[in-house]
Design an enzyme around this catalytic site. Structure first.
Site, PDB file in Angstrom:
ATOM      1  N   GLU A   1       0.856  -1.164  -0.018  1.00  0.00           N
ATOM      2  CA  GLU A   1       0.077   0.102  -0.153  1.00  0.00           C
ATOM      3  C   GLU A   1       0.871   1.378  -0.194  1.00  0.00           C
ATOM      4  O   GLU A   1       0.643   2.321  -0.529  1.00  0.00           O
ATOM      5  CB  GLU A   1      -0.868  -0.073   1.143  1.00  0.00           C
ATOM      6  CG  GLU A   1      -1.997   1.124   0.972  1.00  0.00           C
ATOM      7  CD  GLU A   1      -2.820   1.268   2.568  1.00  0.00           C
ATOM      8  OE1 GLU A   1      -3.602   2.105   2.551  1.00  0.00           O
ATOM      9  OE2 GLU A   1      -2.460   0.441   3.333  1.00  0.00           O
ATOM     10  N   ASP A   2       1.974   1.220   0.749  1.00  0.00           N
ATOM     11  CA  ASP A   2       2.650   2.568   0.948  1.00  0.00           C
ATOM     12  C   ASP A   2       3.948   2.778  -0.039  1.00  0.00           C
ATOM     13  O   ASP A   2       4.717   3.714   0.013  1.00  0.00           O
ATOM     14  CB  ASP A   2       3.326   2.571   2.201  1.00  0.00           C
ATOM     15  CG  ASP A   2       2.255   2.562   3.510  1.00  0.00           C
ATOM     16  OD1 ASP A   2       1.282   2.708   2.892  1.00  0.00           O
ATOM     17  OD2 ASP A   2       2.518   2.093   4.666  1.00  0.00           O
TER      18      ASP A   2
END
Length: 738
Positions: free
Chosen positions: A90-91
Site C-alpha cells: 500500500e505504501d
C-alpha cells in the site's frame, strides 16, 4: 546531533527485531529465520523515509504487529512475515507479484487481503462498510488475514495518543463497533478486553482514570481477599493430588464501567470486581470429570448461586471457548466468579482460533469456530444487500450468544440467541423456511415468531401455498433466514420500484422538471426516504401519492430564493462555513453560528455547554449536536465518518439547556419541598418536569431542568446530594434515537 539520534534509532530497531526473533524461536523450522530476516529487511527498506504521527520510525509498527501475532495470538512464521510486510504494497512501489516471487503465494494472498481492507477511514459511509465486507471475505480464504488485522488495530489503539482528537474518536468508535466483537468471536478474550479498555480511555478519559485509580487504591485489600479465598481450595486440591494453578484477576475497566452504567451504581457497589481461575493440568480424556470434581470441591467450601452456573465444557461456545463458570458466596458476603478449566482450554480461551489448531486432530470433527466461519462464508455468498445493512446484520447475528435446540430426530442445531421457529425452519432448508406455516415445539403448537429456548425440540409445519412476507423480517434473527426472505421480496420490490420511477418521471414531465441526481436527492429528502430506490418503491407501492410532487415544486422554488447550498456532509459544511464567515474552518461554534447554519441539539443525549460534543449531518434534519458519550455516538462515528464535523461551545450564559437528573434516596416528609427549594429558590433554575416514585421507603426521582453548562449542573448536583436522605444524584440521557 541528528546522526546520534539516527544511530540510537537503528539500535532500537535491531533490539525490537531481536526481541521478535526470541519469542518466535521455539517454533521456527529450517528456513524460517532467513525468511523473517528477509521480510524485516524488505519492510525496513520500504519504510526507511517514513515516520508515524508520534515521530517514531514507521518500522516500529510492523515489528509491533508481528510481535502481537506471535506473543499474544500464537501465530507462526507465515503470519510474522505477513505482519512485517502488511503495509508495504500500500505504501511503496512494491506489488503483490513481487511479494509472491520473494515470499511465496501464501504470504502474497494474506498481504493482498490486508491491502484490500486498509484505509478504513476513506471518505464515505458505504466505503467503510464495504471494507468490512471485504475483510470478512478473506475469512473464507485465510483467517490469518483477520487475526493480523486485529493485531494491527491493537497496536494502533495502543499508540493512539499521538493522533488528533477527531481521529481518536473515529478509530475508537470503529474499534468497539467491529474489532472488539470480532476479537471476542475469534476467542481472543484478553485482546478484546484491552481493545474495550482503550476505547474507554480515549472516549471517556475521566471515567477511565477514575476506575483505574479506584482499582489501584483497592489493590492491596483485593489481593488479601483473594489469598484468603483460595487458601482452603489450594489445600483441598493438593490433598486430592491435582496438578493446578489458581489465578485471581480483576475485571476489565470497561466491564466494570458497563456494570456501573447498566445497574446505575457507583464503583463501590460493584461486588464481583474479580474472577478466580483454576487451571488444571490433566489428560484430554479426564478433562470433563476433573473440572466437575473441582467444581464439587469449590462448592463444598462456598455456596454457589444456582442461576449463575455456566457449563461450556459439555457444549462449548461457537468460538471454541470451553470452561466451567460458577458464582459463589465468600465468607465475607461477596459474590466471586470462579472459572474452572484445563491448560488446553485456557490456551484456547487466551489465544482463540490460533490455539484451536494446535489441539486439533486430523480426524476431529469440524470445530465450533469452523462452523462459525462456514456460516460467515454462507452469509457472504447469499447476501446482496447494501454494505451498511450487511454490517448491521452481521453484528447482530454473529457476535451474539447461541441457543442450542434439537430436530425431531435429536440432531443438535446451534442458532443465534433470540432465534425463532422460522429461523430454525430456514436453517433446515430454504424451501422449508419459505413454506413454513408454524411449528410444534416439545409437541405443542406454536407460531412462527416463537422464540426458541435451550433444549427445545422443534418440528416444522409447511404448506405449498405459504410465501414469505415483509412481516417475517420483524422476528427472524439469523442471517440465512433474513437473506432468503429478502431475496424473495427483492424481485417484487424491483417491479414496484420500476413502476414508481416511471410514475415520478411522468409527473415531473408534466411540471417541466428534469429527473436528474439533484432533483432525485431533493425528492428523497422531501419525502423522508433514505435512498432514491426507497422513494420510487413507496410511490409504486402507493405509500407516497405522486400528486404530492406539486407541493414539492412550490417548496423548491421558495428554497431556491433562499439558501445557496444544502449541507449534506462534512465537506459541504466546510464550504458553507467559508461563505458565512469568510474563513476556512471545519469547526461549528455552537452559539455563534445558530442564525446562519441550521443545527439542533440531539434529544438522545441532551448535550449542554461543557460537554465534549461533535456535529452529525443528518439526511433531512440539518446538523445534530451529540455528546461524544452519547449511546448513538459509536455507530454514527464508525459508520458515517464523512458526516461527522467538529463542534465546540462558545460561552453564552444567557441560554439555558435541558438536562436530566436521576435522584435516589430514602423517603421522608418534606423531601420534595427541600429539593425544589434548592432548584428554584437558591439556584434560580427552571424545572420542566419532576416525577418521583416511592416504593417501601425508597424513592427514585427524575427531574428535567434548564442549566447554562456542565459547571452549573455540577454545582446543582453537589447541592442536591447534600439534602438529608439523598443517596445518589446522577445525570441521565433521554434514550430516544438520533
Amino acid at each position: 546531533m541528528e546522526t546520534v539520534d539516527l544511530e540510537l534509532e537503528r539500535k532500537e530497531i535491531l533490539r525490537r527485531y531481536r526481541r521478535l526473533l526470541k519469542v518466535a524461536k521455539p517454533f521456527l523450522k529450517d528456513n524460517d529465520a532467513k525468511l523473517i530476516k528477509k521480510a524485516f529487511n524488505t519492510s525496513l527498506e520500504a519504510h526507511k523515509e517514513m515516520r508515524r504521527k508520534s515521530g517514531e520510525p514507521y518500522i516500529y509498527h510492523p515489528l509491533a504487529v508481528a510481535q502481537i501475532c506471535v506473543e499474544e495470538i500464537g501465530l507462526g512464521t507465515t503470519s510474522i512475515v505477513s505482519a512485517l510486510l502488511h503495509d508495504v504494497v500500500e505504501d511503496t512501489e512494491l506489488e503483490i507479484e513481487d511479494i509472491d516471487r520473494d515470499f511465496g503465494p501464501k504470504v502474497a494472498k494474506i498481504i493482498d487481503g490486508l491491502t484490500k481492507i486498509s484505509g478504513v477511514f476513506e471518505y464515505g459511509t458505504s466505503q467503510q462498510a464495504e471494507n468490512f465486507r471485504k475483510m470478512l471475505l478473506t475469512l473464507s480464504d485465510d483467517v490469518r488475514v483477520i487475526l493480523i488485522k486485529i493485531a494491527d488495530r491493537l497496536h494502533n489503539m495502543r499508540t493512539l495518543e499521538s493522533m488528533s482528537r477527531n481521529q481518536q474518536l473515529k478509530i475508537s468508535s470503529e474499534t468497539i463497533y467491529i474489532y472488539a466483537p470480532l476479537a471476542h468471536r475469534l476467542g481472543l478474550y484478553s485482546i478484546k478486553s484491552e481493545l474495550e479498555d482503550l476505547y474507554l480511555k480515549y472516549t471517556e478519559g475521566d471515567i477511565y482514570k477514575q476506575i483505574a485509580e479506584k482499582l489501584r487504591e483497592t489493590k492491596a485489600a483485593r489481593e488479601k481477599f483473594i489469598k484468603d479465598f483460595i487458601a482452603p481450595l489450594e489445600k483441598e486440591l493438593t490433598d486430592h493430588s491435582f496438578d493446578f494453578v489458581i489465578k485471581g484477576r480483576p475485571k476489565s475497566i470497561y466491564s466494570i464501567w458497563n456494570k456501573m452504567k447498566k445497574q446505575k451504581i457507583p464503583f463501590e457497589e460493584v461486588y464481583d470486581l474479580f474472577a478466580i481461575r483454576i487451571i488444571l493440568n490433566t489428560r484430554l480424556e479426564h478433562e470433563k470429570a476433573a473440572c466437575w470434581q473441582v467444581y464439587s470441591i469449590v462448592t463444598d467450601f462456598y455456596k454457589p448461586n444456582p442461576d449463575r452456573l455456566r457449563d461450556w465444557i459439555s457444549t462449548p461456545r461457537a468460538n471454541g471457548y470451553e470452561s466451567l463458570h460458577t458464582t459463589v458466596m465468600s465468607k465475607t458476603g461477596q459474590w466471586v466468579e470462579v472459572q474452572i478449566r484445563t491448560e488446553r482450554m485456557d490456551e484456547i480461551a487466551e489465544k482463540g482460533y490460533a490455539a484451536h489448531w494446535k489441539y486439533k486432530d486430523n480426524g476431529a470433527q469440524e470445530s465450533a469456530v469452523e462452523v462459525w466461519i462456514r456460516r460467515v462464508r454462507e452469509m457472504l455468498e447469499q447476501d446482496n444487500s447494501s454494505a451498511i445493512e450487511f454490517v448491521d446484520d452481521f453484528r447482530t447475528n454473529l457476535f451474539n450468544e447461541e441457543v442450542f435446540v434439537f430436530t425431531p430426530k435429536g440432531e443438535l442445531k446451534i442458532l443465534p440467541h433470540g432465534a425463532t421457529a422460522l429461523d430454525f425452519a430456514f436453517d433446515i432448508h430454504t424451501e422449508i423456511g419459505s413454506h413454513c406455516l408454524g411449528a410444534k415445539v416439545n409437541q405443542k403448537l406454536v407460531p412462527l415468531s416463537y422464540i426458541l429456548n435451550n433444549g427445545d425440540q422443534i418440528e416444522i409445519l409447511t404448506s405449498s401455498k405459504q410465501k414469505p412476507s415483509e412481516d417475517w423480517l420483524r422476528f427472524v434473527v439469523s442471517s440465512k433466514a433474513r437473506s432468503k426472505i429478502k431475496e424473495y421480496l427483492r424481485e417484487d420490490k424491483k417491479k414496484l420500484t420500476a413502476q414508481g420511477k416511471e410514475m415520478v418521471e411522468r409527473k415531473l414531465r408534466q411540471l417541466h422538471i428534469d429527473l436528474n441526481n439533484i432533483t432525485t436527492n431533493q425528492l428523497r429528502a422531501y419525502f423522508n426516504c433514505k435512498t432514491p430506490i426507497e422513494l420510487f418503491y413507496k410511490v409504486g407501492k402507493g405509500f407516497v401519492d405522486v400528486n404530492e410532487i406539486n407541493k414539492f415544486k412550490n417548496l423548491r422554488q421558495e428554497k431556491s430564493n433562499g439558501k445557496s447550498e444544502e449541507i449534506s456532509d462534512a465537506k459541504t459544511f466546510e464550504n458553507q462555513i467559508k461563505k458565512v464567515r469568510g474563513v476556512e474552518s471545519d469547526m461549528l461554534l455552537i452559539g455563534e453560528d445558530m442564525d446562519r447554519i441550521d443545527y439542533i441539539l440531539a434529544k438522545c443525549c441532551n448535550p449542554i455547554p461543557g460537554d465534549d460534543v461533535f456535529g452529525f449531518v443528518t439526511v433531512n434534519e440539518g446538523i445534530k449536536i451529540h455528546r461524544t458519550s452519547c449511546p448513538n455516538a459509536v455507530e454514527l462515528m464508525s459508520n458515517y465518518g464523512y458526516r461527522i464535523i467538529k463542534a465546540k461551545w462558545t460561552s453564552q450564559k444567557e441560554i439555558a439547556f435541558l438536562a436530566g437528573l436521576r435522584i435516589t434516596g430514602t423517603d421522608r416528609v418534606g423531601l420534595v419541598n427541600d429539593l425544589t427549594k434548592i432548584i428554584s429558590n437558591e439556584l434560580k433554575v427552571n424545572m420542566r418536569s419532576i416525577t418521583i416514585d416511592t416504593n417501601d421507603g425508597i424513592f427514585e426521582g427524575y427531574i428535567m431542568l434548564f442549566v447554562h453548562d456542565t459547571k452549573h449542573l455540577e454545582i446543582l448536583m453537589k447541592k442536591l446530594s447534600k439534602v438529608a436522605g439523598i443517596v445518589n444524584v446522577t445525570r441521565f440521557d433521554s434514550q430516544t434515537t438520533a
